[in-house]
Design an enzyme around this catalytic site. Sequence first.
Site, PDB file in Angstrom:
ATOM      1  CE  LYS A 180      22.033  54.950  15.302  1.00  0.00           C
ATOM      2  NZ  LYS A 180      22.867  55.913  14.606  1.00  0.00           N
ATOM      3  CE  LYS A 218      20.735  65.301  24.698  1.00  0.00           C
ATOM      4  NZ  LYS A 218      21.712  65.323  23.618  1.00  0.00           N
ATOM      5  CE  LYS A 235      17.199  64.749  15.664  1.00  0.00           C
ATOM      6  NZ  LYS A 235      18.331  65.549  16.151  1.00  0.00           N
TER       7      LYS A 235
HETATM    8  P1  ADP Z   1      19.076  65.133  19.726  1.00  0.00           P
HETATM    9  O1  ADP Z   1      19.426  64.699  21.113  1.00  0.00           O
HETATM   10  O2  ADP Z   1      17.888  66.028  19.699  1.00  0.00           O
HETATM   11  O3  ADP Z   1      18.952  63.954  18.765  1.00  0.00           O
HETATM   12  P2  ADP Z   1      21.630  65.456  18.504  1.00  0.00           P
HETATM   13  O4  ADP Z   1      22.140  64.282  19.235  1.00  0.00           O
HETATM   14  O5  ADP Z   1      21.399  65.339  17.023  1.00  0.00           O
HETATM   15  O6  ADP Z   1      20.289  65.982  19.203  1.00  0.00           O
HETATM   16  O7  ADP Z   1      22.612  66.673  18.800  1.00  0.00           O
HETATM   17  C1  ADP Z   1      23.082  67.596  17.863  1.00  0.00           C
HETATM   18  C2  ADP Z   1      23.942  68.612  18.584  1.00  0.00           C
HETATM   19  O8  ADP Z   1      23.157  69.384  19.510  1.00  0.00           O
HETATM   20  C3  ADP Z   1      25.067  67.992  19.445  1.00  0.00           C
HETATM   21  O9  ADP Z   1      26.224  68.766  19.286  1.00  0.00           O
HETATM   22  C4  ADP Z   1      24.554  68.060  20.861  1.00  0.00           C
HETATM   23  O10 ADP Z   1      25.598  68.197  21.785  1.00  0.00           O
HETATM   24  C5  ADP Z   1      23.663  69.299  20.834  1.00  0.00           C
HETATM   25  N1  ADP Z   1      22.515  69.118  21.748  1.00  0.00           N
HETATM   26  C6  ADP Z   1      21.511  68.240  21.590  1.00  0.00           C
HETATM   27  N2  ADP Z   1      20.603  68.324  22.577  1.00  0.00           N
HETATM   28  C7  ADP Z   1      21.053  69.307  23.415  1.00  0.00           C
HETATM   29  C8  ADP Z   1      20.566  69.886  24.630  1.00  0.00           C
HETATM   30  N3  ADP Z   1      19.417  69.487  25.177  1.00  0.00           N
HETATM   31  N4  ADP Z   1      21.284  70.860  25.208  1.00  0.00           N
HETATM   32  C9  ADP Z   1      22.438  71.288  24.647  1.00  0.00           C
HETATM   33  N5  ADP Z   1      22.948  70.800  23.509  1.00  0.00           N
HETATM   34  C10 ADP Z   1      22.287  69.811  22.890  1.00  0.00           C
END
Ligand code: ADP
Length: 324
Positions: A110, A191, A194
Amino acid sequence: MRIISGIQPTGQLHIGNYLGAIKQWTELQNKEECIFFIADLHSLTVPYEPKELQNNILEAAIAYLAAGIDPSKSIFFVQSKVKEHTELTWILNSVCPVGDLERMIQFKEKAKQFKKNINAGLLTYPTLMAADILLYKAESVPVGKDQVQHIELAREIARRFNQRYGKTFPEPKPLLSEGAKIMSLTDPKKKMSKSSGPEGCLFLFDEPETIRKKIMSAVTDTGKEVKFSARTKPGISNLLIVYSLISGKKVKELEGEFKNKNYSEFKKSLAEALVNFLEPFRNKKRELVSRKIYIDEILRMGANKARSLAESTMQEVSSKTGLM
Ligand code: ADP
Ligand code: TRP
Protein backbone atom coordinates in the site's frame (compact mmCIF):
# COMPACT_ATOMS: atom_id res chain seq x y z
CA MET A 1 -15.59 -21.49 19.64
CA ARG A 2 -15.84 -17.76 18.90
CA ILE A 3 -15.18 -16.68 15.33
CA ILE A 4 -14.72 -13.18 13.97
CA SER A 5 -14.13 -11.61 10.60
CA GLY A 6 -14.18 -8.12 9.13
CA ILE A 7 -15.36 -7.01 5.73
CA GLN A 8 -14.15 -3.90 3.92
CA PRO A 9 -17.02 -1.82 2.54
CA THR A 10 -15.68 -1.83 -0.98
CA GLY A 11 -16.81 -3.38 -4.20
CA GLN A 12 -19.40 -5.89 -5.29
CA LEU A 13 -19.31 -9.54 -4.29
CA HIS A 14 -18.51 -12.07 -7.00
CA ILE A 15 -19.06 -15.82 -7.08
CA GLY A 16 -15.39 -16.32 -6.18
CA ASN A 17 -15.99 -14.46 -2.90
CA TYR A 18 -19.14 -16.46 -2.31
CA LEU A 19 -17.95 -19.97 -3.20
CA GLY A 20 -14.46 -19.34 -1.77
CA ALA A 21 -15.40 -17.67 1.52
CA ILE A 22 -18.89 -16.40 2.34
CA LYS A 23 -20.57 -19.77 1.85
CA GLN A 24 -18.31 -21.24 4.56
CA TRP A 25 -19.15 -18.33 6.88
CA THR A 26 -22.84 -18.92 6.49
CA GLU A 27 -22.26 -22.56 7.42
CA LEU A 28 -20.11 -21.60 10.43
CA GLN A 29 -22.99 -19.56 11.85
CA ASN A 30 -24.91 -22.78 12.43
CA LYS A 31 -22.16 -24.36 14.52
CA GLU A 32 -20.14 -21.61 16.18
CA GLU A 33 -20.55 -18.23 17.79
CA CYS A 34 -19.87 -15.84 14.91
CA ILE A 35 -19.18 -12.11 14.81
CA PHE A 36 -19.01 -10.30 11.46
CA PHE A 37 -18.49 -6.58 11.03
CA ILE A 38 -17.98 -3.95 8.37
CA ALA A 39 -14.46 -2.56 8.77
CA ASP A 40 -15.20 1.08 8.00
CA LEU A 41 -12.29 2.37 10.12
CA HIS A 42 -9.83 0.30 8.10
CA SER A 43 -11.17 1.75 4.89
CA LEU A 44 -10.07 5.27 5.94
CA THR A 45 -6.40 4.37 5.48
CA VAL A 46 -6.54 4.56 1.68
CA PRO A 47 -7.94 7.39 -0.47
CA TYR A 48 -11.77 7.37 -0.50
CA GLU A 49 -14.73 9.67 -1.01
CA PRO A 50 -16.29 10.64 2.39
CA LYS A 51 -19.65 11.40 0.77
CA GLU A 52 -19.84 7.86 -0.54
CA LEU A 53 -18.79 6.01 2.61
CA GLN A 54 -22.23 5.71 4.26
CA ASN A 55 -23.72 4.37 1.09
CA ASN A 56 -20.88 1.87 0.64
CA ILE A 57 -21.39 0.64 4.20
CA LEU A 58 -25.10 0.19 3.59
CA GLU A 59 -24.43 -1.62 0.33
CA ALA A 60 -21.93 -3.94 2.00
CA ALA A 61 -24.44 -4.67 4.78
CA ILE A 62 -27.15 -5.47 2.23
CA ALA A 63 -24.81 -7.63 0.17
CA TYR A 64 -23.65 -9.76 3.09
CA LEU A 65 -27.15 -10.13 4.53
CA ALA A 66 -28.44 -11.14 1.09
CA ALA A 67 -25.51 -13.56 0.76
CA GLY A 68 -26.57 -15.33 3.93
CA ILE A 69 -25.22 -13.68 7.08
CA ASP A 70 -28.09 -14.23 9.46
CA PRO A 71 -28.43 -11.63 12.23
CA SER A 72 -30.40 -14.07 14.35
CA LYS A 73 -27.38 -16.37 14.42
CA SER A 74 -24.39 -14.00 14.11
CA ILE A 75 -23.53 -10.62 15.56
CA PHE A 76 -23.34 -8.23 12.60
CA PHE A 77 -22.40 -4.55 12.99
CA VAL A 78 -20.30 -1.60 11.84
CA GLN A 79 -16.84 -1.36 13.45
CA SER A 80 -16.83 2.41 14.14
CA LYS A 81 -20.07 2.09 16.14
CA VAL A 82 -18.25 0.19 18.87
CA LYS A 83 -15.71 2.70 20.20
CA GLU A 84 -13.80 0.04 22.12
CA HIS A 85 -12.13 -1.04 18.84
CA THR A 86 -10.17 2.21 18.68
CA GLU A 87 -9.62 2.32 22.42
CA LEU A 88 -8.02 -1.11 22.49
CA THR A 89 -5.99 -0.26 19.36
CA TRP A 90 -4.13 2.43 21.29
CA ILE A 91 -3.25 0.05 24.09
CA LEU A 92 -2.11 -2.64 21.65
CA ASN A 93 -0.05 -0.06 19.75
CA SER A 94 1.90 0.33 22.95
CA VAL A 95 2.91 -3.35 23.04
CA CYS A 96 3.56 -3.73 19.29
CA PRO A 97 7.08 -3.05 17.95
CA VAL A 98 7.18 -0.65 14.98
CA GLY A 99 9.50 -3.08 13.20
CA ASP A 100 6.76 -5.73 13.13
CA LEU A 101 4.38 -3.28 11.49
CA GLU A 102 6.95 -2.15 8.92
CA ARG A 103 7.49 -5.75 7.87
CA MET A 104 3.86 -6.31 6.86
CA ILE A 105 3.50 -7.12 3.17
CA GLN A 106 0.24 -5.22 2.86
CA PHE A 107 1.84 -2.10 4.39
CA LYS A 108 4.73 -2.26 1.93
CA GLU A 109 2.38 -2.79 -1.01
CA LYS A 110 0.00 0.00 0.00
CA ALA A 111 2.90 2.35 0.74
CA LYS A 112 4.13 1.75 -2.79
CA GLN A 113 0.66 2.10 -4.29
CA PHE A 114 -0.21 5.31 -2.40
CA LYS A 115 3.21 7.02 -2.27
CA LYS A 116 1.65 10.42 -1.59
CA ASN A 117 -0.40 9.19 1.37
CA ILE A 118 1.63 6.88 3.59
CA ASN A 119 -0.34 7.72 6.71
CA ALA A 120 0.22 6.24 10.18
CA GLY A 121 -3.12 4.40 9.88
CA LEU A 122 -1.71 2.40 7.02
CA LEU A 123 1.12 1.32 9.32
CA THR A 124 -1.04 0.58 12.37
CA TYR A 125 -3.78 -1.10 10.33
CA PRO A 126 -2.79 -4.49 11.81
CA THR A 127 -3.07 -3.27 15.43
CA LEU A 128 -6.64 -2.13 14.73
CA MET A 129 -7.22 -5.54 13.22
CA ALA A 130 -5.70 -7.21 16.30
CA ALA A 131 -7.99 -5.09 18.48
CA ASP A 132 -11.02 -6.19 16.40
CA ILE A 133 -10.18 -9.78 17.19
CA LEU A 134 -8.87 -9.60 20.75
CA LEU A 135 -11.69 -7.36 21.94
CA TYR A 136 -14.00 -10.36 21.58
CA LYS A 137 -11.39 -12.91 22.65
CA ALA A 138 -12.06 -14.67 19.36
CA GLU A 139 -10.10 -17.83 18.69
CA SER A 140 -10.55 -18.29 15.00
CA VAL A 141 -10.53 -15.82 12.12
CA PRO A 142 -11.74 -16.83 8.67
CA VAL A 143 -9.74 -14.80 6.13
CA GLY A 144 -8.14 -15.06 2.72
CA LYS A 145 -4.44 -15.90 2.37
CA ASP A 146 -3.47 -12.23 2.04
CA GLN A 147 -4.62 -11.54 5.63
CA VAL A 148 -2.82 -14.42 7.34
CA GLN A 149 0.24 -12.32 8.15
CA HIS A 150 -2.00 -9.88 10.00
CA ILE A 151 -3.55 -12.67 12.07
CA GLU A 152 -0.09 -13.92 12.94
CA LEU A 153 0.80 -10.45 14.15
CA ALA A 154 -2.41 -10.40 16.22
CA ARG A 155 -1.21 -13.65 17.85
CA GLU A 156 2.12 -12.05 18.61
CA ILE A 157 0.41 -8.97 20.06
CA ALA A 158 -1.81 -11.17 22.25
CA ARG A 159 1.29 -13.01 23.44
CA ARG A 160 3.12 -9.80 24.30
CA PHE A 161 0.12 -8.35 26.10
CA ASN A 162 -0.36 -11.54 28.10
CA GLN A 163 3.35 -11.64 29.01
CA ARG A 164 3.38 -8.08 30.21
CA TYR A 165 0.00 -7.86 31.92
CA GLY A 166 -1.02 -11.43 32.68
CA LYS A 167 -3.07 -13.90 30.67
CA THR A 168 -5.95 -12.02 29.07
CA PHE A 169 -6.34 -12.95 25.40
CA PRO A 170 -6.43 -16.29 23.59
CA GLU A 171 -4.03 -16.40 20.61
CA PRO A 172 -6.26 -16.28 17.52
CA LYS A 173 -5.70 -18.58 14.56
CA PRO A 174 -6.44 -17.94 10.89
CA LEU A 175 -9.12 -20.17 9.42
CA LEU A 176 -8.35 -20.53 5.75
CA SER A 177 -11.46 -21.40 3.83
CA GLU A 178 -11.32 -24.67 2.01
CA GLY A 179 -13.54 -23.39 -0.76
CA ALA A 180 -12.44 -23.71 -4.35
CA LYS A 181 -10.46 -21.03 -6.09
CA ILE A 182 -12.59 -19.63 -8.90
CA MET A 183 -10.78 -18.27 -11.94
CA SER A 184 -11.56 -15.23 -14.09
CA LEU A 185 -14.07 -15.72 -16.90
CA THR A 186 -11.93 -13.69 -19.27
CA ASP A 187 -8.56 -15.13 -18.23
CA PRO A 188 -8.90 -18.55 -16.57
CA LYS A 189 -5.24 -18.52 -15.55
CA LYS A 190 -5.93 -15.63 -13.16
CA LYS A 191 -8.03 -15.60 -10.01
CA MET A 192 -11.49 -14.07 -10.34
CA SER A 193 -10.92 -10.77 -8.55
CA LYS A 194 -12.45 -7.33 -8.61
CA SER A 195 -8.97 -5.82 -8.72
CA SER A 196 -7.93 -7.69 -11.85
CA GLY A 197 -10.88 -6.62 -13.94
CA PRO A 198 -14.64 -6.68 -13.34
CA GLU A 199 -15.19 -8.16 -16.84
CA GLY A 200 -13.81 -11.45 -15.55
CA CYS A 201 -16.14 -11.52 -12.53
CA LEU A 202 -19.60 -12.96 -12.27
CA PHE A 203 -21.19 -10.87 -9.54
CA LEU A 204 -23.54 -12.43 -7.03
CA PHE A 205 -26.33 -10.02 -7.94
CA ASP A 206 -25.87 -9.95 -11.72
CA GLU A 207 -29.17 -10.01 -13.62
CA PRO A 208 -30.07 -13.11 -15.71
CA GLU A 209 -29.22 -11.42 -19.02
CA THR A 210 -25.79 -10.41 -17.75
CA ILE A 211 -25.16 -13.91 -16.40
CA ARG A 212 -26.02 -15.46 -19.77
CA LYS A 213 -23.86 -12.98 -21.63
CA LYS A 214 -20.86 -13.44 -19.34
CA ILE A 215 -21.02 -17.24 -19.36
CA MET A 216 -21.59 -17.53 -23.12
CA SER A 217 -18.57 -15.31 -23.77
CA ALA A 218 -16.36 -16.87 -21.06
CA VAL A 219 -12.95 -17.78 -22.48
CA THR A 220 -12.74 -21.50 -23.18
CA ASP A 221 -10.08 -23.67 -24.71
CA THR A 222 -9.36 -25.17 -28.09
CA GLY A 223 -10.92 -28.57 -28.58
CA LYS A 224 -14.57 -29.35 -28.07
CA GLU A 225 -14.79 -31.98 -25.39
CA VAL A 226 -16.28 -30.98 -22.03
CA LYS A 227 -13.60 -32.53 -19.87
CA PHE A 228 -11.70 -31.48 -16.77
CA SER A 229 -8.01 -30.73 -17.20
CA ALA A 230 -6.68 -27.82 -15.18
CA ARG A 231 -3.52 -27.73 -17.30
CA THR A 232 -4.77 -28.08 -20.87
CA LYS A 233 -8.35 -26.85 -20.43
CA PRO A 234 -8.30 -24.17 -17.70
CA GLY A 235 -11.38 -22.40 -19.06
CA ILE A 236 -13.68 -25.41 -19.26
CA SER A 237 -12.27 -26.79 -16.01
CA ASN A 238 -13.11 -23.57 -14.18
CA LEU A 239 -16.67 -23.64 -15.53
CA LEU A 240 -16.98 -27.32 -14.56
CA ILE A 241 -15.96 -26.47 -10.99
CA VAL A 242 -18.50 -23.66 -10.81
CA TYR A 243 -21.20 -25.94 -12.23
CA SER A 244 -20.30 -28.67 -9.77
CA LEU A 245 -20.35 -26.34 -6.74
CA ILE A 246 -23.71 -24.80 -7.56
CA SER A 247 -25.43 -28.04 -8.59
CA GLY A 248 -23.92 -30.45 -6.07
CA LYS A 249 -23.08 -32.80 -8.95
CA LYS A 250 -19.57 -34.23 -9.19
CA VAL A 251 -17.34 -33.02 -12.05
CA LYS A 252 -17.24 -36.60 -13.40
CA GLU A 253 -21.02 -36.70 -13.45
CA LEU A 254 -21.14 -33.46 -15.43
CA GLU A 255 -18.52 -34.75 -17.88
CA GLY A 256 -20.81 -37.73 -18.49
CA GLU A 257 -23.86 -35.53 -18.91
CA PHE A 258 -22.13 -33.41 -21.57
CA LYS A 259 -20.19 -36.23 -23.22
CA ASN A 260 -21.54 -35.79 -26.74
CA LYS A 261 -22.37 -32.11 -26.41
CA ASN A 262 -20.34 -29.07 -27.40
CA TYR A 263 -19.05 -26.13 -25.36
CA SER A 264 -21.99 -23.97 -26.33
CA GLU A 265 -24.58 -26.46 -25.07
CA PHE A 266 -22.59 -26.88 -21.87
CA LYS A 267 -22.38 -23.11 -21.34
CA LYS A 268 -26.10 -22.63 -22.00
CA SER A 269 -26.92 -25.22 -19.38
CA LEU A 270 -24.46 -23.68 -16.88
CA ALA A 271 -25.85 -20.19 -17.52
CA GLU A 272 -29.39 -21.38 -16.72
CA ALA A 273 -28.17 -23.22 -13.62
CA LEU A 274 -26.45 -20.01 -12.46
CA VAL A 275 -29.51 -17.87 -13.19
CA ASN A 276 -31.52 -20.18 -10.92
CA PHE A 277 -28.82 -20.56 -8.27
CA LEU A 278 -28.38 -16.79 -7.95
CA GLU A 279 -32.08 -15.95 -8.05
CA PRO A 280 -32.63 -16.10 -4.26
CA PHE A 281 -29.64 -13.78 -3.75
CA ARG A 282 -31.07 -11.23 -6.21
CA ASN A 283 -34.52 -11.45 -4.63
CA LYS A 284 -33.21 -11.07 -1.11
CA LYS A 285 -31.13 -8.08 -2.14
CA ARG A 286 -34.08 -6.44 -3.87
CA GLU A 287 -36.15 -6.89 -0.73
CA LEU A 288 -33.42 -5.47 1.55
CA VAL A 289 -32.74 -2.44 -0.64
CA SER A 290 -36.27 -1.24 0.09
CA ARG A 291 -35.94 -1.80 3.85
CA LYS A 292 -33.25 0.61 4.97
CA ILE A 293 -34.77 1.15 8.42
CA TYR A 294 -34.74 -2.60 9.02
CA ILE A 295 -31.05 -2.80 8.06
CA ASP A 296 -30.20 0.11 10.36
CA GLU A 297 -32.00 -1.73 13.14
CA ILE A 298 -30.06 -4.96 12.51
CA LEU A 299 -26.78 -3.04 12.62
CA ARG A 300 -27.82 -1.13 15.73
CA MET A 301 -28.76 -4.30 17.58
CA GLY A 302 -25.58 -5.98 16.40
CA ALA A 303 -23.51 -3.06 17.71
CA ASN A 304 -25.30 -3.27 21.07
CA LYS A 305 -24.47 -6.95 21.43
CA ALA A 306 -20.88 -6.41 20.33
CA ARG A 307 -20.51 -3.46 22.71
CA SER A 308 -21.53 -5.43 25.74
CA LEU A 309 -18.81 -8.01 25.02
CA ALA A 310 -16.30 -5.26 24.20
CA GLU A 311 -17.01 -3.28 27.38
CA SER A 312 -16.33 -6.28 29.53
CA THR A 313 -12.95 -6.92 27.85
CA MET A 314 -12.02 -3.23 28.19
CA GLN A 315 -12.77 -3.30 31.91
CA GLU A 316 -10.38 -6.18 32.30
CA VAL A 317 -7.77 -4.47 30.10
CA SER A 318 -8.09 -1.14 31.93
CA SER A 319 -7.64 -2.84 35.22
CA LYS A 320 -4.64 -4.93 34.12
CA THR A 321 -2.85 -2.02 32.44
CA GLY A 322 -3.29 0.23 35.47
CA LEU A 323 -5.65 2.62 33.69
CA MET A 324 -8.37 1.91 36.25
P1 ADP B 1 -11.02 -9.71 -4.50
O1 ADP B 1 -9.84 -10.50 -4.97
O2 ADP B 1 -12.15 -9.74 -5.46
O3 ADP B 1 -10.63 -8.29 -4.09
P2 ADP B 1 -11.00 -10.18 -1.69
O4 ADP B 1 -9.53 -10.15 -1.68
O5 ADP B 1 -11.75 -9.03 -1.07
O6 ADP B 1 -11.53 -10.40 -3.19
O7 ADP B 1 -11.46 -11.55 -1.01
C1 ADP B 1 -12.50 -11.70 -0.09
C2 ADP B 1 -12.63 -13.17 0.24
O8 ADP B 1 -13.03 -13.93 -0.91
C3 ADP B 1 -11.30 -13.83 0.70
O9 ADP B 1 -11.59 -14.70 1.77
C4 ADP B 1 -10.81 -14.59 -0.50
O10 ADP B 1 -10.08 -15.73 -0.13
C5 ADP B 1 -12.11 -14.97 -1.21
N1 ADP B 1 -11.90 -14.97 -2.68
C6 ADP B 1 -11.64 -13.90 -3.44
N2 ADP B 1 -11.52 -14.22 -4.74
C7 ADP B 1 -11.70 -15.57 -4.81
C8 ADP B 1 -11.70 -16.53 -5.88
N3 ADP B 1 -11.51 -16.15 -7.14
N4 ADP B 1 -11.92 -17.82 -5.58
C9 ADP B 1 -12.13 -18.20 -4.30
N5 ADP B 1 -12.16 -17.36 -3.26
C10 ADP B 1 -11.93 -16.06 -3.49
N1 TRP C 1 -8.19 -6.49 6.84
C1 TRP C 1 -9.27 -7.38 6.45
C2 TRP C 1 -9.38 -7.40 4.91
O1 TRP C 1 -8.95 -6.50 4.26
C3 TRP C 1 -10.60 -6.94 7.05
C4 TRP C 1 -10.56 -7.00 8.54
C5 TRP C 1 -10.52 -5.94 9.41
C6 TRP C 1 -10.54 -8.17 9.34
N2 TRP C 1 -10.50 -6.38 10.67
C7 TRP C 1 -10.51 -7.74 10.69
C8 TRP C 1 -10.59 -9.52 9.04
C9 TRP C 1 -10.48 -8.65 11.75
C10 TRP C 1 -10.56 -10.44 10.10
C11 TRP C 1 -10.51 -10.00 11.44
O2 TRP C 1 -9.95 -8.33 4.38
